[in-house]
Design an enzyme around this catalytic site. Structure first.
Site, PDB file in Angstrom:
ATOM      1  N   SER A 139      43.997   8.343  -3.795  1.00 52.67           N
ATOM      2  CA  SER A 139      42.624   8.827  -3.916  1.00 52.67           C
ATOM      3  C   SER A 139      42.044   8.272  -5.202  1.00 52.67           C
ATOM      4  O   SER A 139      42.786   7.841  -6.102  1.00 52.67           O
ATOM      5  CB  SER A 139      42.628  10.360  -3.965  1.00 52.67           C
ATOM      6  OG  SER A 139      41.391  10.879  -4.417  1.00 52.67           O
ATOM      7  N   TYR A 152      46.343  18.349  -6.875  1.00 56.63           N
ATOM      8  CA  TYR A 152      45.950  17.249  -5.986  1.00 56.63           C
ATOM      9  C   TYR A 152      45.845  15.939  -6.773  1.00 56.63           C
ATOM     10  O   TYR A 152      46.403  14.912  -6.375  1.00 56.63           O
ATOM     11  CB  TYR A 152      44.621  17.579  -5.323  1.00 56.63           C
ATOM     12  CG  TYR A 152      44.086  16.484  -4.427  1.00 56.63           C
ATOM     13  CD1 TYR A 152      44.615  16.288  -3.153  1.00 56.63           C
ATOM     14  CD2 TYR A 152      43.053  15.646  -4.848  1.00 56.63           C
ATOM     15  CE1 TYR A 152      44.132  15.276  -2.326  1.00 56.63           C
ATOM     16  CE2 TYR A 152      42.562  14.644  -4.025  1.00 56.63           C
ATOM     17  CZ  TYR A 152      43.106  14.457  -2.766  1.00 56.63           C
ATOM     18  OH  TYR A 152      42.631  13.462  -1.956  1.00 56.63           O
TER      19      TYR A 152
END
Length: 268
Positions: A139, A152
């Protein structure tokens, strides 16, 4: 002989799009996720539209023995995997102390442990056969600390570092390793999390161009790709500033995810 690609998190979003584009390239596919009905429907469509073999392995990747179960399923079907797409993942957001601890644990099992375990299980076979590839989905959160997405962001930073390290290990040995670092993508992420605030940059894209960019980068044997001009600039510029400053600047962006509602989670 067609090559075989295994895609985790293949029931929707980027995973389903990877399956679609790889099948269109002539790859047989192995679809892995928890949603049996969705996988079966996708497999049937890929067979009909692209004339490829499409296999379904239903597996919860948060389970401690998930990679072994997947590997056993491949052996039972006499399948060798030439391309591993570690796409499955989900995120949590909000104040760390308010996030459910078991949910963060499962997040790490899917985003980190299953990814590493599947790579351990499948990469040696690629080496033995003289070639293969691994695509790990990270990401844009991998490039800086991400307050309110702490676990995350840290997991995705692991994925990026892991992928770049493996690429150096296997350059010249026939196995390519690519790390994909997209910004916000229109998948089930926002529906599951229940807020558009999770798209902290305000800009989103859709799965097809992200997957196209990833496959182009893999064809060119790049180490990582951050699709989109803004995303690419952020990826290259953020690591060049002091880390505490980067974390402070990131907090000013990510704080918008906070709301009166409780912290929550989402599938990626």
């Amino acid at each position: 002989m067609p090559t075989t690609a295994l895609i985790t998190g293949a029931s929707s979003g980027l995973g389903a799009e990877f399956a679609e584009q790889l099948a269109a390239r002539g790859h047989d596919v192995v679809l892995v996720a928890r949603s049996a009905d969705r996988l079966a429907a996708l497999a049937e469509r890929l067979r009909a539209e692209h004339g490829v073999a499409a296999h379904v392995l239903v597996q919860d990747l948060a389970a401690p023995d998930a990679a072994r179960q997947v590997a056993d399923g491949l052996v039972a079907r006499d399948l060798a995997v030439d391309l591993l797409v570690n796409n499955a993942g989900f995120g949590t957001c909000g104040r760390f102390e308010e996030i459910d601890r078991p949910r963060d644990h499962d997040q790490l099992m899917v985003n980190v442990v299953a990814l590493v375990d599947l790579t351990h299980a499948l990469l040696p076979g690629m080496l033995a056969r003289g070639g293969g590839a691994v695509v790990n989905v990270a990401s844009n959160a991998a490039f800086q600390p991400s307050p309110y997405f702490a676990v995350y962001g840290a997991a995705k930073a692991f994925v990026l570092s892991f992928g770049l390290a493996l690429r150096q290990e296997y350059r010249g040995r026939g196995v390519r390793v690519l790390t994909l670092c997209p910004g916000p993508v229109e998948t089930g992420f926002f529906d599951a999390i229940g807020t558009r605030r999770a798209a902290v940059t305000g800009a989103t894209t859709t799965p097809p161009p992200v997957v196209r960019a990833a496959l182009r980068a893999l064809d060119r044997d790049r180490g990582y790709v951050a699709p989109g001009l803004g995303n690419a600039l952020a990826a290259h510029l953020a690591p060049r500033r002091p880390r505490t400053l980067v974390a402070a600047l990131a907090e000013r962006v990510t704080r918008k995810v906070l709301s009166p509602a409780a912290s929550t989670t989402a599938a990626a």
